[in-house]
Write a protein that holds these residues in place. Structure first.
Motif, short mmCIF file in Angstrom:
data_model
loop_
_atom_site.label_atom_id
_atom_site.label_comp_id
_atom_site.label_asym_id
_atom_site.label_seq_id
_atom_site.Cartn_x
_atom_site.Cartn_y
_atom_site.Cartn_z
N SER A 1 19.90 25.79 61.97
CA SER A 1 18.84 25.93 62.81
C SER A 1 18.10 26.94 62.08
CB SER A 1 19.29 26.68 63.92
OG SER A 1 18.10 26.70 65.02
N ALA A 2 16.75 27.01 61.75
CA ALA A 2 15.90 27.85 61.05
C ALA A 2 14.52 28.22 61.56
CB ALA A 2 15.57 27.54 59.66
N ILE B 1 25.29 32.90 58.79
CA ILE B 1 23.81 33.40 59.04
C ILE B 1 23.29 33.62 57.50
CG2 ILE B 1 22.23 34.99 59.98
CD1 ILE B 1 24.46 35.59 62.14
N GLU B 2 22.40 33.00 56.94
CA GLU B 2 22.00 32.86 55.64
C GLU B 2 20.80 34.05 55.56
OE1 GLU B 2 20.71 29.18 54.09
OE2 GLU B 2 22.68 28.49 53.85
N SER B 3 20.14 33.95 56.46
CA SER B 3 19.10 35.09 56.83
C SER B 3 18.68 35.32 58.12
CB SER B 3 17.82 34.63 55.82
OG SER B 3 17.14 33.39 56.56
N GLY B 4 18.18 36.64 58.55
CA GLY B 4 17.76 37.12 59.89
C GLY B 4 18.02 38.44 59.95
N THR C 1 20.01 38.00 65.07
CA THR C 1 20.53 36.53 64.63
C THR C 1 21.88 36.32 65.03
OG1 THR C 1 19.11 36.62 63.22
CG2 THR C 1 20.43 34.64 63.33
N SER C 2 22.44 35.34 65.72
CA SER C 2 23.86 34.92 66.17
C SER C 2 24.08 33.71 66.13
CB SER C 2 24.11 35.81 67.40
OG SER C 2 23.43 35.38 68.27
N VAL D 1 12.17 35.24 59.26
CA VAL D 1 12.89 33.91 59.11
C VAL D 1 14.10 33.99 59.35
CG1 VAL D 1 12.87 31.80 58.03
CG2 VAL D 1 10.61 33.22 58.16
N SER D 2 14.77 33.21 60.16
CA SER D 2 16.29 33.20 60.46
C SER D 2 16.61 31.72 59.83
CB SER D 2 16.69 33.56 61.69
OG SER D 2 16.35 34.86 62.06
#
Length: 605
Positions: free
Chosen positions: A64-65, A97-100, A104-105, A167-168
């Protein structure tokens, strides 16, 4: 094990079957748990979508992004499973979590439905946030009991992006649970006809009461309650064909064959653990100085410094008449010895804190070098401002007695202390030696005390290493020395020091103190000498003025054994004399004896 009923099959008397529509007995695994079969058995919601790469246990996963709350996503199982009220279910999944941002969770959720299929509640596990997990794989988990009117359950993974514009991107994979169908303990059916018979083409209407029967073509089935435990062997904890890429974050996970490895740091995180190198181990506890007190860990658990009636501290600050912090800890005959710069304490220690008590305390006996204290045989060697001392003699004399083992080299040790540098020590049982090292300016001066044999006195030697010693370690009977990126082993057969791959010969010097030969103040005439030894012969010099260490005769090379040729003449006159032997190095050598032929000059001109 009971199998599902089959049409047109020959069943002998005693055969057991379960209805084809009945859930199998035992745990039911989540189908397609890692999305390797695409979205089969899954329903995605929000911005969740299938990704063909980046998974935990395989290439696929769901992601989910996006940015903002409207980009949340979910992955839910496509099937609802029957449950009974009060049934406990534990659901887990891996997430990353690749980015965020910190908000973010991801988490896992159990959804509960009643008999009419209406959602009556959900049980969610704790969210794993970006702040907790970083970018490593972490496990999300939820364990809950089915509500009172629950009839079925569904599993899901939830991915929540932060509300910021950042962007997450969240990945979830490897779902698993411990679900067991409540129908597993229902009725089974046993063939009771007198001879083998063939079942019908359509499944019969199975009776729901124990003992009732139903006719199935040539087979008569009777409802029975049969409980069996079936064991199936399968490989577990089997590593993969190649080593995985190990995560470097505490709590992160990585898949390796059928094993999921969890990174765990052995770093002590208890806030009561002092961050100090002044440390020792005794009575199954770790002791560390903390200002003027000494803290200790729980028994056999150096990670725990808090548990009451197990971890705690010794009130060493109350037992001294000064405000100095504890600087040295060591063990002496099973007791804890604690020094500061000007006092000494000895404590009885025990796994039970209630059994700990102070045994002795003295002012005027102190040390400030924690790595110089070393348990040697049944004593404790330590470094004081005066030189090397032992607890045994200091405790008996109640002062830093001059007759202690370090007295012969006090001047050399004081000079090394004044020059500064790192001080460390070790006890080398394989050679019966205590090593005290002073490392500075890329070199190390090591004072070595060899323990006395029966009928002999202990002796000191001094070694100069062309590198800075950083640590000592022992393996078996060998002593290892670490210097920079190299590790060297101490060997009696060594005739060179290896530094950066280059072998360097080291010379040897045997130097006697100034000797008056029993008659102080009287000039003696040295007429000559004899030398006996092994290895390459040394050069000999005779000192004639004890006020200067440069007042020596020119070096004179001698063979290994001068006895057969008679006395070697070397006339020197002085009240005191010193002998110095210098070996060039490069081969092993040994000194057996040096004999001096003297004549007194008392009454002469």
């Amino acid at each position: 094990m009971s199998s599902a009923w089959q049409p047109g099959r020959l069943y002998p008397p005693g055969a057991l079957v379960v209805p084809r529509t009945q859930q199998p007995i035992g745990p039911i695994q989540i189908p397609n748990p890692s999305f390797e079969a695409g979205l089969t058995d899954w329903v995605l919601g929000g911005t969740a979508q299938l990704s063909a790469s980046g998974g935990f246990s395989g290439p696929a996963c769901v992601v989910s992004a996006g940015a903002g709350e409207q980009f949340d996503g979910s992955a839910s199982g496509a099937t609802r499973y029957p449950v009974r009220p009060g049934q406990q279910i534990t659901l887990t999944a891996m997430g990353r979590i690749e980015s965020g941002t910190a908000g973010t969770s991801f988490s896992v959720v159990l959804l509960w439905f009643d008999g009419s299929g209406q959602l009556i509640g959900q049980s969610g596990g704790a969210e794993v946030t970006m702040k907790q997990a970083g970018t490593a794989w972490r496990q999300a988990i939820v364990s809950a009991l089915a509500p009172a009117n629950a009839a079925s359950v569904q599993y899901a993974g939830v991915m929540n992006t932060s509300a910021s514009s950042t962007v997450s991107r969240i990945c979830m994979d490897a779902f698993s649970w411990n679900y067991t169908s409540p129908i597993a303990a229902s009725l089974q059916y046993r063939a009771v006809q007198p001879a083998a018979g063939v079942s019908g083409s359509a499944e019969p209407a199975w009776p729901g009461v124990l003992g009732q029967r139903v006719t199935d073509n040539e087979v008569i089935w009777e409802a029975v309650s049969v409980s069996r435990v079936v064991w199936e062997a399968r490989p577990i904890m089997r590593s993969g064909p190649s080593e995985p890429t190990w995560p470097q974050v505490d709590g992160a996970r990585v898949i390796d064959g059928t094993i999921s490895w969890v990174a765990r740091t052995r770093r002590v995180t208890d806030s009561n653990c002092p961050r100090t190198p002044v440390t020792t181990i005794g009575a199954s506890k770790v002791f560390k100085a903390d200002g003027d007190i000494v803290r200790f860990s729980a028994t056999a658990n150096p990670l725990d410094w808090t548990t009451t009636q197990d971890a705690g501290y010794l009130p060493t600050g109350l037992q001294q008449a000064n405000a100095n912090d504890m600087a040295v800890l060591g063990m002496y005959r099973g007791n804890l010895v604690a020094f500061n710069a000007s006092s000494f304490q000895m404590w009885q220690i025990d796994p039970d804190p209630e059994a700990m008590a102070i045994l002795d305390q003295m002012d005027g006996i102190g040390s400030s070098w924690p790595q110089a204290a070393q348990a040697v045989s049944n004593d404790l060697f330590y470094l004081s401002q005066l030189g090397v001392r032992t607890v045994g003699i200091a405790n008996a004399a109640e002062n830093l007695a001059a007759g202690d083992v370090g007295m012969p080299i006090d001047e050399l040790v004081r000079a090394d202390i004044a020059a500064g540098g790192r001080v460390l020590s070790t006890y080398y049982p394989g050679a019966g030696q205590f090593w005290l090292a002073f490392a500075r300016d890329g070199r190390t001066s090591v004072h070595v005390y060899s323990m006395a044999r029966a009928g002999q006195m202990g002796a000191w030697s001094r070694y100069e290493f062309p590198f800075a010693v950083e640590a000592f370690a022992q393996l078996g009977d060998d002593l290892y020395v670490r210097h920079g990126d190299q590790i060297s082993v101490v060997s009696e057969a060594a005739t060179h020091d290896e530094v950066a791959g280059v072998a360097l010969r080291f010379p040897g010097v045997v130097w006697w103190p100034w000797l008056d030969f029993g008659t102080p103040g009287v000039t003696k005439m040295l007429e000559g000498f004899d030398y006996v030894g092994t290895g390459q012969g040394p050069s000999i010099s005779i000192g004639y003025d004890q006020r200067s260490d440069q007042a020596f005769t020119p070096p004179y090379e001698v063979p290994n054994d001068t006895l057969p040729g008679g006395l070697v003449p070397l006339p020197v006159s002085a009240p005191t004399l010193s002998v110095r032997l210098t070996f060039a190095g490069g081969e092993r050598w040994n000194v057996q004896s040096v004999l001096l032929e003297l004549s007194p000059m008392q009454g002469g001109p």
